[in-house]
Structure formats: C-alpha cells, structure tokens
Scaffold this motif. Structure first.
Motif, mmCIF file in Angstrom:
data_model
loop_
_atom_site.group_PDB
_atom_site.id
_atom_site.type_symbol
_atom_site.label_atom_id
_atom_site.label_comp_id
_atom_site.label_asym_id
_atom_site.label_seq_id
_atom_site.Cartn_x
_atom_site.Cartn_y
_atom_site.Cartn_z
ATOM 1 N N ALA A 59 -27.214 -72.720 5.652
ATOM 2 C CA ALA A 59 -28.114 -72.338 4.571
ATOM 3 C C ALA A 59 -29.553 -72.245 5.068
ATOM 4 O O ALA A 59 -29.925 -72.898 6.046
ATOM 5 C CB ALA A 59 -28.025 -73.359 3.445
ATOM 6 N N GLY A 60 -30.351 -71.465 4.352
ATOM 7 C CA GLY A 60 -31.778 -71.471 4.626
ATOM 8 C C GLY A 60 -32.381 -72.801 4.213
ATOM 9 O O GLY A 60 -33.047 -73.475 5.008
ATOM 10 N N VAL A 61 -32.141 -73.206 2.959
ATOM 11 C CA VAL A 61 -32.612 -74.486 2.438
ATOM 12 C C VAL A 61 -31.446 -75.150 1.699
ATOM 13 O O VAL A 61 -30.827 -74.527 0.838
ATOM 14 C CB VAL A 61 -33.804 -74.320 1.475
ATOM 15 C CG1 VAL A 61 -34.256 -75.669 0.951
ATOM 16 C CG2 VAL A 61 -34.958 -73.603 2.169
ATOM 17 N N SER B 217 -25.560 -63.424 4.645
ATOM 18 C CA SER B 217 -24.208 -62.968 4.961
ATOM 19 C C SER B 217 -23.186 -63.367 3.903
ATOM 20 O O SER B 217 -22.147 -62.727 3.778
ATOM 21 C CB SER B 217 -23.774 -63.516 6.325
ATOM 22 O OG SER B 217 -23.761 -64.928 6.331
ATOM 23 N N ASP B 218 -23.464 -64.405 3.126
ATOM 24 C CA ASP B 218 -22.504 -64.861 2.120
ATOM 25 C C ASP B 218 -23.174 -64.872 0.748
ATOM 26 O O ASP B 218 -23.611 -63.831 0.264
ATOM 27 C CB ASP B 218 -21.973 -66.242 2.507
ATOM 28 C CG ASP B 218 -20.549 -66.459 2.012
ATOM 29 O OD1 ASP B 218 -20.361 -66.515 0.786
ATOM 30 O OD2 ASP B 218 -19.636 -66.578 2.842
ATOM 31 N N TYR C 186 -26.168 -68.711 3.812
ATOM 32 C CA TYR C 186 -26.528 -68.856 2.399
ATOM 33 C C TYR C 186 -28.052 -68.945 2.319
ATOM 34 O O TYR C 186 -28.714 -69.306 3.292
ATOM 35 C CB TYR C 186 -25.934 -70.133 1.795
ATOM 36 C CG TYR C 186 -24.453 -70.311 2.043
ATOM 37 C CD1 TYR C 186 -23.513 -69.537 1.366
ATOM 38 C CD2 TYR C 186 -23.991 -71.261 2.946
ATOM 39 C CE1 TYR C 186 -22.166 -69.696 1.595
ATOM 40 C CE2 TYR C 186 -22.634 -71.421 3.183
ATOM 41 C CZ TYR C 186 -21.722 -70.636 2.508
ATOM 42 O OH TYR C 186 -20.382 -70.790 2.730
ATOM 43 N N GLY C 187 -28.618 -68.650 1.147
ATOM 44 C CA GLY C 187 -30.052 -68.791 0.974
ATOM 45 C C GLY C 187 -30.397 -70.224 0.611
ATOM 46 O O GLY C 187 -30.640 -71.065 1.472
ATOM 47 N N GLY D 124 -23.987 -60.583 1.346
ATOM 48 C CA GLY D 124 -22.640 -60.130 1.658
ATOM 49 C C GLY D 124 -21.624 -60.440 0.583
ATOM 50 O O GLY D 124 -20.620 -59.741 0.453
ATOM 51 N N TYR D 125 -21.881 -61.480 -0.201
ATOM 52 C CA TYR D 125 -20.921 -61.834 -1.253
ATOM 53 C C TYR D 125 -21.639 -61.833 -2.601
ATOM 54 O O TYR D 125 -22.085 -60.792 -3.056
ATOM 55 C CB TYR D 125 -20.264 -63.177 -0.929
ATOM 56 C CG TYR D 125 -18.933 -63.380 -1.612
ATOM 57 C CD1 TYR D 125 -18.087 -62.322 -1.903
ATOM 58 C CD2 TYR D 125 -18.509 -64.656 -1.962
ATOM 59 C CE1 TYR D 125 -16.874 -62.508 -2.534
ATOM 60 C CE2 TYR D 125 -17.281 -64.860 -2.590
ATOM 61 C CZ TYR D 125 -16.470 -63.783 -2.874
ATOM 62 O OH TYR D 125 -15.264 -63.984 -3.497
ATOM 63 N N ARG D 126 -21.846 -62.957 -3.239
ATOM 64 C CA ARG D 126 -22.482 -62.978 -4.553
ATOM 65 C C ARG D 126 -23.966 -63.279 -4.444
ATOM 66 O O ARG D 126 -24.427 -63.887 -3.462
ATOM 67 C CB ARG D 126 -21.811 -64.051 -5.412
ATOM 68 C CG ARG D 126 -20.363 -63.717 -5.737
ATOM 69 C CD ARG D 126 -19.592 -64.952 -6.107
ATOM 70 N NE ARG D 126 -19.552 -65.900 -5.015
ATOM 71 C CZ ARG D 126 -18.569 -66.780 -4.822
ATOM 72 N NH1 ARG D 126 -17.551 -66.798 -5.646
ATOM 73 N NH2 ARG D 126 -18.609 -67.640 -3.817
ATOM 74 N N GLY D 127 -24.707 -62.895 -5.480
ATOM 75 C CA GLY D 127 -26.126 -63.211 -5.500
ATOM 76 C C GLY D 127 -26.353 -64.686 -5.785
ATOM 77 O O GLY D 127 -26.988 -65.399 -5.012
#
Length: 554
Positions: A114-116, A156-157, A136-137, A179-182
């Motif tokens: 994850a970013g955070v 990516s996800d 992930y973000g 790449g997947y859901r927001g």
C-alpha cells in the motif's frame, strides 16, 4: 522551546537525528535522497522538508525500495510528516499502527504494498497526498481519520481499502486508473466518501460488502469497467446526490439483502436490485461461445453437464423440492495455452446468467498475490484476495506453487492454502474458486491439505492441441488480424506443428501465436524488399517463405 534538528547539517542521517530527538522536536530535512527507513515508536515528532510547504515532495526522498520494510513506520505516538517523498519496494511506503499520523503534501510510491496503511486503532490525517504507484493506495484496517484533497492514481489493485470496522472520511479526493476497484469497503466498515472523483477502474468504482455501512455524498463515479457503485448483501448504504455515468450496467447495483437509500443526480442512471431469475438468452450465448472454441471436446461436455445440473437445481428449488449443497469450485489441469483462462471466464459469466453468482466478475491471481512476506501476513492477504472475488470467480493460476517445498516461503504458501480451504467452505455459495496448473503438480497441490480436494466439485483435464487444431487456431488468429494464408501454407503449418515435441515447455495455442508473430515479421521484411508499393492482397497474405523464415529464426 521547540527543539529543531537539521539533516544532514547537525546529523548525517535521518536515523541519527531520530535517535536523539526529544519529544516535540522538529527534524528539518535538506533536499536529497535518503536510503534509509524511518521507524518511530511512541514518539511525538515532526519531519519536515526544508523550505516549508514542500510542494512536489520538497526534493526530499526517503527511499526504502531496496530495504526490508516500509519507508515510514509509526507505532503509537503522534508524528507529523510534511513535504517528503516516500518510496518502498515490496512493503507499504508508510505504515501507522495504534498511533496518529499527520501527513501533508507528500508524494508516495510503493512496489508491492500500500501507499499508506493504517491499522490497530490508528488515525491518519492526510492532506494533499499524491499516491502515484502502488498495489493499493490507502488501506484502513480498524482505523480512522481523514483523507482530503488528495490524488490516488496508477494503482495496480484497489485504490482505497476500508475494512475491519474502519471509519475514515475521504473527502475531495481523486481515485483514478486503478487495476481493480476504486474504493472497496468491507467487514462492517463505516466510511464517509464525500465529493470524490472516481474513474478509470478495472472493475466497479465503489464496492460495499460484508455488513459495511458507507455514506457516499456528492461523488462522481464514471468510466468504470464494472458498475459504478455496488452494495452487497447485509450492507446499509446511503448514496446522496451522486453522479454515476459511463459505467457498466447497472450503474448502481443493490443486492436484495442490502438496504440502500439512493439519490442520483446528473446523467447517472439506474439502480437495480438483485434478481435470481435466469437469463436463458445469455446462457445460450455463452454456451455458443464455449462451443466456438477450438478443440476441448471433453472440457465442453463437462461444463455443459455442470450447467445442466445447476439449471435443474434451480427448477427444483422453484418447484419447492429439496436441493443439495453444490460446490462451484473446479480444478483445471493441463499444459499452458490450452484455454483454461478463457473457459474460466465463460464459466463465471454462466453462473451469473443462471442467477447463481450475482456479479460473475473474474479475478486472476498467482502465488505472489496470496503469499505474504512474514508470518501472519499471508492469511490477511489471502483473505483479502478471496473477499475481493466474492460474487464471481477467483482463478488461481499455477496453484501448485503454493505447495512447493523448501524454506519459509513454502510455509507461507501452506498458510495460504489452509486459509483458502476454510474460506471456500464458508462461502461456497458466494464464489467459484478455480485452481489451475500442470496435471501432476496439481495432484501434489491437493495433497497439501487434507480437506482441499473435497472442496472441488470436479476436475477438468485440458489436453494438448493436435496439429489440426493448432492450424485452425493459427488461421483464426490470422483472420482476426486481417491476414490470410497462401495456398500450401496450412499444409506446411500442419507439418511444422506435427514435428514439435509435446514436452513441458510446449505452449499449445501460444506456439501458434508466437509462430504467427514471427511470420508477420518475415512478411514485413519480404514486402519492403519488393521494390514497389505492396497491394492490399500482398499486405494480407502470409506465404510459405514467411513460415520458413520464421522457423529459421526460432
């Protein structure tokens, strides 16, 4: 008086400064790249890029991409980070556990993580954050806080994950190109999503699942591959003054076992509750698509028998007759390039058309997506992947690599298998798990857990394609790309495919595709050497000489 420490002025490294900084100190960091990790436990500190507001990371990069852990790890305490850039490798870039992190005007990237990431009762106050590359973000697990005026892009996800009762507010934030859901909300979480812009997702824009209760206000969801907003069973959602457009249908999907108040504005469309009615026309279309695949007669028969059983069970249920529990999990065995992924996609869509699975989406994963880097990480990771596939198909390619022998990695793979076995039983009516790989290795995989084999309804064997079928596959690929075969070329292709050894490295349909790519390159060289502008037929036709040139190069 606030103590101020300068890096690299008074202290050569960030670690040196952190070791001596008293509570309440401010560490001012000069522009540069710092290849170290920041580990802060139970402290009150501020880390600030020299020059104040930091814009674009302030020229300060904390680079942990080659180190064993996150770039920033906060445990307890209260830490403020302003104007830095943080990057990591196979870990989250910033992690906060049971503490408070204020992070402003920072730029964040991560390789596989994850970013955070916030967990264990932590809170985050994030303002003007840019997460531009990560798996992930933001990830909130039993955590809260606020994300405001930020940008999450190139993920990516999932762009944002909110789980385990987390309750953050996400406001004025852009989530794009995921790449997947927001935003994925599950496990009884209660986020507020306000005035956000969510677009360019590989699946749905916002998904609520597993008893979560989101409030989504004045948010624009658009240009998504899946539905704009999905509210799953057991959820309670409030959707106020949202605009949902240029998404898959339905724009807003509300399960029949969910409670949702929906108020759409603008051109956004349509709210639909779940229906269990079978779509006979779609079933026929998908079966025709399956039949159009070259070869695979045994596989097609097996899939049809599965579909027949499901359809009859639905008729029995409608007539008030008893219906036994049915597993939709399958094993696909065979060499690469034999159509396993394509059949898995069609199978998922068939289950949706039959009213068995609500979404029918297809999620393909491998060992890397399921296995973590440390003890305990794998169960969490495998559970997250599994839950993300709920309502559709989870396709695990080369599943046997989870059971490979040797070292700690094998133990983590075993942990993933054990986690999947339980989840497959607990949710067998909500997801179809398909594991795929070489025949012998898949037999070893099933031995890795005593309950694994019993979770699957059937094994489908994908045999190698013969020369006739490979010629047909090559012809279909060529025609789809506006090429035709010259006289005599099909016979020559048959001879070529007949001479290939069917060993472990044989790629089946991939062999045909690879050969055609070589033939197109050979054709390009031949046409350029003609000394004249080629005709339309010249441009379309592949010749025997192209085959000879391609096989000489390979």
């Amino acid at each position: 008086m606030v103590s101020t420490l300068a890096v690299p002025g008074s202290y050569p490294t960030l670690r040196d400064a952190l070791e001596v900084a008293p509570d309440g100190a401010v560490v001012v960091i000069a522009p540069g790249t710092y290849k170290e990790r920041l580990e802060i436990a139970g402290r009150r500190l501020t880390l600030r890029a020299a020059g104040g507001d930091g814009g674009d990371g302030g020229g300060v990069l904390v680079d942990a991409s080659e180190l064993d852990g996150p770039a920033l790890e906060v445990t307890g305490g209260a830490v403020v980070v302003e104007g830095l850039s943080l990057t990591s490798g196979d870990y989250p870039a910033a992690v906060v556990k049971s503490g408070h992190l204020t992070i402003k005007k920072c730029e964040i990237t991560a390789g596989y993580g994850a970013g955070v990431q916030a967990s264990d009762g932590a809170t985050i106050e994030a303002d003007e954050i840019r997460i531009l590359r990560a798996q992930y973000g933001f990830v909130f697990s039993d955590a809260g806080g606020t994300v405001e005026s930020s940008e999450i892009r190139g993920i990516s996800d999932d762009g944002v994950i909110v789980r385990l009762g987390a309750d953050p507010t996400i406001r004025g934030t852009t989530v794009a190109d995921c790449g997947y859901r927001g935003i994925y909300i599950y496990q009884s979480s209660r986020p507020v999503i306000e005035r956000c812009d969510i677009s360019g997702t590989g699946d749905a824009g916002i998904v609520a699942a597993h008893g979560s209760s989101p409030r989504i206000v004045e948010t624009w969801v658009h240009q998504t591959i899946g539905s704009g907003i999905v509210v799953g069973p057991g959820c309670t959602a409030t959707i106020e003054k949202c605009r949902v457009e240029q998404t898959a249908e339905p724009a807003v999907y509300v399960d029949e076992k969910a409670t949702a108040t929906v108020d759409l504005t603008g051109s956004g469309g349509l709210t639909r509750a779940k229906t269990t009615a079978q779509d006979d026309a779609e079933v026929d279309r998908l079966l025709s698509e399956l039949d159009s695949m070259i070869g695979l007669d045994g596989v097609k028969d097996e899939v049809r028998s599965l579909i027949d059983e499901i359809q009859v069970n639905e008729w029995r249920r409608g007539a008030g007759l008893s219906v036994g529990a049915v597993s939709h999990h399958l094993i696909f065995t065979g060499a690469p390039g034999t159509g396993k992924t394509t059949v898995a996609r069609i199978y998922g869509q068939l289950l949706k058309a039959l009213g068995v699975l609500p979404l029918g989406q297809f999620r393909e994963v491998s060992r890397r997506d399921l296995v973590g880097q440390y003890i305990g990480h794998t169960a969490e990771k495998a559970t997250s992947v599994f839950e993300a596939a709920m309502g559709g198909v989870l396709f695990i390619d080369e599943a046997y690599t989870l059971a490979r022998a040797g070292g700690a990695a094998a133990d983590f793979g075993q942990e993933a298998i054990d986690t999947l076995v339980k989840l497959m039983e607990d949710h067998r009516d909500q997801v179809a798990v398909i594991v795929a790989g070489y025949t012998k290795e898949m037999s070893d995989f099933l031995d890795a857990n005593s309950g694994l084999a019993s979770r699957f309804a059937k094994t489908l064997e994908f045999e190698n394609y013969g020369p006739d079928e490979l010629v047909m596959i090559a012809d279909r690929i060529a025609r789809n790309d506006d090429y035709i075969f010259a006289a005599g070329l099909p016979t020559a292709l048959h001879e070529h495919f007949s001479g290939l050894e069917r060993n472990r490295n044989f790629g089946n349909a991939r062999e045909a595709r690879k050969l055609l790519e070589g033939m197109r390159k050979a054709q390009s060289g031949r046409l350029r050497a003609m000394g004249r502008m080629p005709s339309r037929d010249d441009l379309r036709t592949l010749m025997l000489d192209d085959l000879r040139a391609a096989t000489r190069r390979s």
